[in-house]
Scaffold this active site. Structure first.
Site, PDB file in Angstrom:
ATOM      1  N   HIS A  97       0.322  -1.679  -0.350  1.00 43.32           N
ATOM      2  CA  HIS A  97      -0.331   0.370  -0.096  1.00 43.32           C
ATOM      3  C   HIS A  97       0.649   0.994  -0.081  1.00 43.32           C
ATOM      4  CE1 HIS A  97      -3.291   2.827   0.859  1.00 43.32           C
ATOM      5  NE2 HIS A  97      -2.914   3.162   1.952  1.00 43.32           N
ATOM      6  N   GLU A  98       1.648   0.953   0.739  1.00 40.08           N
ATOM      7  CA  GLU A  98       3.225   2.635   1.137  1.00 40.08           C
ATOM      8  C   GLU A  98       3.424   2.403  -0.431  1.00 40.08           C
ATOM      9  OE1 GLU A  98       3.005   4.972   3.355  1.00 40.08           O
ATOM     10  OE2 GLU A  98       1.735   4.074   4.319  1.00 40.08           O
ATOM     11  N   LEU A  99       3.601   1.175  -1.375  1.00 39.98           N
ATOM     12  CA  LEU A  99       4.772   1.985  -2.417  1.00 39.98           C
ATOM     13  C   LEU A  99       3.911   2.308  -3.387  1.00 39.98           C
ATOM     14  CD1 LEU A  99       7.105  -1.532  -1.969  1.00 39.98           C
ATOM     15  CD2 LEU A  99       7.614   1.078  -1.675  1.00 39.98           C
ATOM     16  N   ARG A 100       2.933   1.550  -3.551  1.00 42.79           N
ATOM     17  CA  ARG A 100       1.987   1.915  -4.304  1.00 42.79           C
ATOM     18  C   ARG A 100       1.578   3.696  -5.256  1.00 42.79           C
ATOM     19  NH1 ARG A 100      -3.271  -2.554  -3.703  1.00 42.79           N
ATOM     20  NH2 ARG A 100      -2.723  -4.243  -4.930  1.00 42.79           N
ATOM     21  N   ALA A 137       7.896  15.561  18.575  1.00 35.58           N
ATOM     22  CA  ALA A 137       7.403  16.132  19.370  1.00 35.58           C
ATOM     23  C   ALA A 137       7.076  17.277  18.878  1.00 35.58           C
ATOM     24  CB  ALA A 137       7.903  16.211  21.225  1.00 35.58           C
ATOM     25  N   ARG A 146      -0.238   5.371  12.098  1.00 35.93           N
ATOM     26  CA  ARG A 146      -0.186   7.042  11.751  1.00 35.93           C
ATOM     27  C   ARG A 146      -1.503   7.538  12.549  1.00 35.93           C
ATOM     28  NH1 ARG A 146       1.935   7.469   5.808  1.00 35.93           N
ATOM     29  NH2 ARG A 146       0.741   6.433   6.120  1.00 35.93           N
ATOM     30  N   LEU A 149       7.839   5.146  15.734  1.00 35.95           N
ATOM     31  CA  LEU A 149       8.195   4.975  16.827  1.00 35.95           C
ATOM     32  C   LEU A 149       7.941   3.552  16.821  1.00 35.95           C
ATOM     33  CD1 LEU A 149       4.812   7.590  17.744  1.00 35.95           C
ATOM     34  CD2 LEU A 149       7.838   7.060  18.247  1.00 35.95           C
TER      35      LEU A 149
END
Length: 192
Positions: free
Chosen positions: A7-10, A125, A173, A185
């Site tokens: 999904h992140e690569l698409r 932060a 996220r 994280l």
């Protein structure tokens, strides 16, 4: 994990394909297309780097240990953060509550990974703190547990309570997160 990675690569891959198509169709926009291709390539490279780090940590492949000064790492991170915070108007307050014998805490582990973990949390932060607000950093020694405690407190929007422990899982996220992959994280947690 494979589903999340794909999904992140698409998205960056789709933008790369679009930029290549535009460069071919509209030669006058080649420079703009090349800038987009460069940006998306850098994003893909960063994602792959983060995934490799996470994978190595999960499989204990990054076990290089040495002795390092925790105070030096924290001071270095805070110096960098104060420099960056000036641009956004965020204040950084450091409060060290260490007994004299613990003032220079020597730790054993990976200095690079500990630096990265603390830096990630401090940068988060800074990123989510509104201008003229303060990021408070407290370092103390918990004698009951013989452990150093580092509190990083910001005045940002926070996260939904239901996401609390999930924030340390890959690709999670909060609503306010507009950039990043949701790996920082997860890497920080595993590094610590």
């Amino acid at each position: 994990l494979l589903h999340d990675v794909s999904h992140e690569l698409r998205s960056p891959l789709a933008r790369l394909q679009l930029a290549v198509g535009l460069a071919r169709q509209v030669p006058d926009r080649i420079e703009t297309s090349l800038e987009r291709i460069e940006r998306e390539t850098a994003r893909l490279d960063a994602l792959v780097g983060e995934l490799l780090t996470l994978t190595r940590l999960e499989h204990a492949g990054m076990t290089a240990e040495d002795y390092f000064d925790l105070a030096d790492i924290i001071c270095s991170i805070i110096d960098d953060a104060r420099f960056e915070a000036r641009a956004s108007g965020v204040h950084i307050d450091l409060d060290e509550r260490l007994p004299e014998q613990h003032f220079r805490p020597v730790m054993r582990g990976s200095a690079a990974l500990v630096h990265r973990a603390i830096d990630n949390v401090v940068r988060n932060a800074l990123r989510f703190s509104p201008p003229d607000k303060t990021v408070s950093i407290r370092v103390r020694f918990d004698s009951a547990h013989s452990a150093y405690v580092l509190d990083i407190i910001d005045e940002g929007p926070g996260i939904d309570a239901s996401l609390g422990s999930a924030m340390f899982e890959p690709f999670v996220r909060g609503e306010a997160a507009d950039k990043g992959f949701g790996l920082g994280l997860a890497i920080a947690s595993r590094a610590i």
